[in-house]
Design an enzyme around this catalytic site. Structure first.
Site, PDB file in Angstrom:
ATOM      1  N   LYS A 168      36.757  41.031  42.533  1.00 28.87           N
ATOM      2  CA  LYS A 168      37.786  40.447  41.661  1.00 28.87           C
ATOM      3  C   LYS A 168      37.715  41.074  40.278  1.00 28.87           C
ATOM      4  CE  LYS A 168      37.123  36.324  39.532  1.00 28.87           C
ATOM      5  NZ  LYS A 168      36.840  34.879  39.477  1.00 28.87           N
TER       6      LYS A 168
ATOM      7  N   ARG B 273      31.093  29.945  29.514  1.00 32.49           N
ATOM      8  CA  ARG B 273      31.658  31.292  29.632  1.00 32.49           C
ATOM      9  C   ARG B 273      31.507  32.095  28.352  1.00 32.49           C
ATOM     10  NH1 ARG B 273      36.679  29.497  33.556  1.00 32.49           N
ATOM     11  NH2 ARG B 273      36.013  27.405  33.152  1.00 32.49           N
TER      12      ARG B 273
HETATM   13  C1  R5P Z   1      34.147  33.181  37.761  1.00 32.72           C
HETATM   14  O1  R5P Z   1      33.282  33.970  37.494  1.00 32.72           O
HETATM   15  C2  R5P Z   1      33.872  31.867  38.418  1.00 32.72           C
HETATM   16  O2  R5P Z   1      32.873  31.950  39.382  1.00 32.72           O
HETATM   17  C3  R5P Z   1      35.136  31.320  39.035  1.00 32.72           C
HETATM   18  O3  R5P Z   1      35.563  32.232  40.028  1.00 32.72           O
HETATM   19  C4  R5P Z   1      36.210  31.147  38.013  1.00 32.72           C
HETATM   20  O4  R5P Z   1      35.760  30.397  36.940  1.00 32.72           O
HETATM   21  C5  R5P Z   1      37.423  30.496  38.641  1.00 32.72           C
HETATM   22  O5  R5P Z   1      38.436  30.445  37.700  1.00 32.72           O
HETATM   23  P1  R5P Z   1      39.938  30.281  38.134  1.00 32.72           P
HETATM   24  O6  R5P Z   1      40.030  29.088  39.031  1.00 32.72           O
HETATM   25  O7  R5P Z   1      40.659  30.075  36.827  1.00 32.72           O
HETATM   26  O8  R5P Z   1      40.359  31.540  38.802  1.00 32.72           O
END
Ligand code: R5P
Length: 287
Positions: free
Chosen positions: A183, A90
């Site tokens: 999102k 990330r």
């Molecule tokens: C984000 O870009 C990824 O694809 C996942 O949606 C993310 O890493 C999920 O994180 P969490 O479970 O903390 O919401």
């Protein structure tokens, strides 16, 4: 060719060796009282060694470096390093001045003692560009689609735009309806979803993402699905990271949470061994 698996990838290592029809290398890995790792290979490496180990968390990264060193020391000529889950993905750019580009730093060190790298569902494609050696990514979407083919799924949902290609692939392979949500990440553990009317009334829905970390994304997407009348909601991801007791919150809220064996946990019902084996064969055929 032989397969050497690290502590983080024992089951996946065995499955990949089986899929390739080769033997695993036995090893002895222990820790000194101060926590430092000690590694000794119990078999000699062959000309080509497939090394499988997650680059997460930090102690597994160090173990991976010890394995690369032991293979070279033991006379192994070619190392193909398979990283089922790539940590630090990330931080693939500078968000603020003065930061480290962590993903780049890790790739540069991983490739020092390897001839090729194989990743599974990278969070950031930039990681492939950071590598100067042969680096390829394989996808867990075909085995995820195959696993759910007989599970009465009507609809596949991507919880954000970033997962549209992957979740869309699962929907296409399964021949199911597909949609996505918008999102916004507010902080490391909080996300917001734009309300959307989803055509899921009375339907059985599978949410597909690359990573489940805190579970915030899946919880919010499930709320939207339930508000739109979904009868059954399941979630599948490639990498089940499950930080912050994510599973304790997810399991009561959903009808099932599934992941692959890139990170081994109780939800790892789907294997990516055949995808890795096929990527290994592609690389070997080019050499
Ligand atoms: C984000 O870009 C990824 O694809 C996942 O949606 C993310 O890493 C999920 O994180 P969490 O479970 O903390 O919401």
């Amino acid at each position: 060719m032989k397969v050497l698996a690290g502590s983080a990838s024992v089951r996946l290592g065995k499955r990949t060796a089986k899929s390739l029809g080769v033997e695993p290398i036995d090893r002895d890995f222990t820790r000194f009282p101060d926590g430092e790792g000690y590694l000794r290979l119990q078999d000699e490496p062959e000309e080509i060694t497939i090394l499988i180990q997650c680059a997460y968390p930090d102690e597994n990264i160090m173990e991976l470096f010890l394995m690369q060193d032991a293979i070279r020391e033991g006379g192994g000529k070619m190392i193909i390093t398979v990283i089922p889950y790539m940590g630090y993905s990330r931080q693939d750019k500078l968000f603020k001045e003065g930061e480290a580009v962590s993903a780049r730093a890790l790739v540069k060190h991983l490739e020092l003692h390897t001839d090729a790298l194989i990743f599974v569902d990278l969070h950031s494609k930039k990681i492939l560009d950071f590598a100067s050696k042969k680096a390829i990514e394989c996808s867990a979407m075909p085995p995820i689609a195959a696993y759910f083919r007989d599970k009465d799924i009507d609809f596949v949902l991507s919880p954000d735009k970033g997962a549209v290609d992957r979740a869309g692939k699962v929907a296409k392979l399964m021949g199911k309806q597909f949609d996505y949500l918008e999102k916004t990440r507010l902080d490391g553990s909080t996300v917001k979803m734009a309300p959307k009317n989803l055509d899921v009334d009375g339907k059985s829905v599978l949410i597909v993402d690359d990573i489940i970390a805190t579970g915030g994304t899946i919880i919010k997407a499930t709320e939207q699905l339930k508000a739109s009348g979904a009868e059954r909601v399941m979630a599948a991801c490639t990498h089940g990271l499950y930080t912050s007791n994510a599973l304790e919150r997810l399991e009561p809220a959903l009808d099932g949470v599934y992941s692959t064996d890139t990170l081994e946990s109780g939800t790892s019902k789907i294997t990516v061994a055949d995808q890795i084996a096929s990527a290994v064969k592609d690389i070997v055929s080019e050499l």
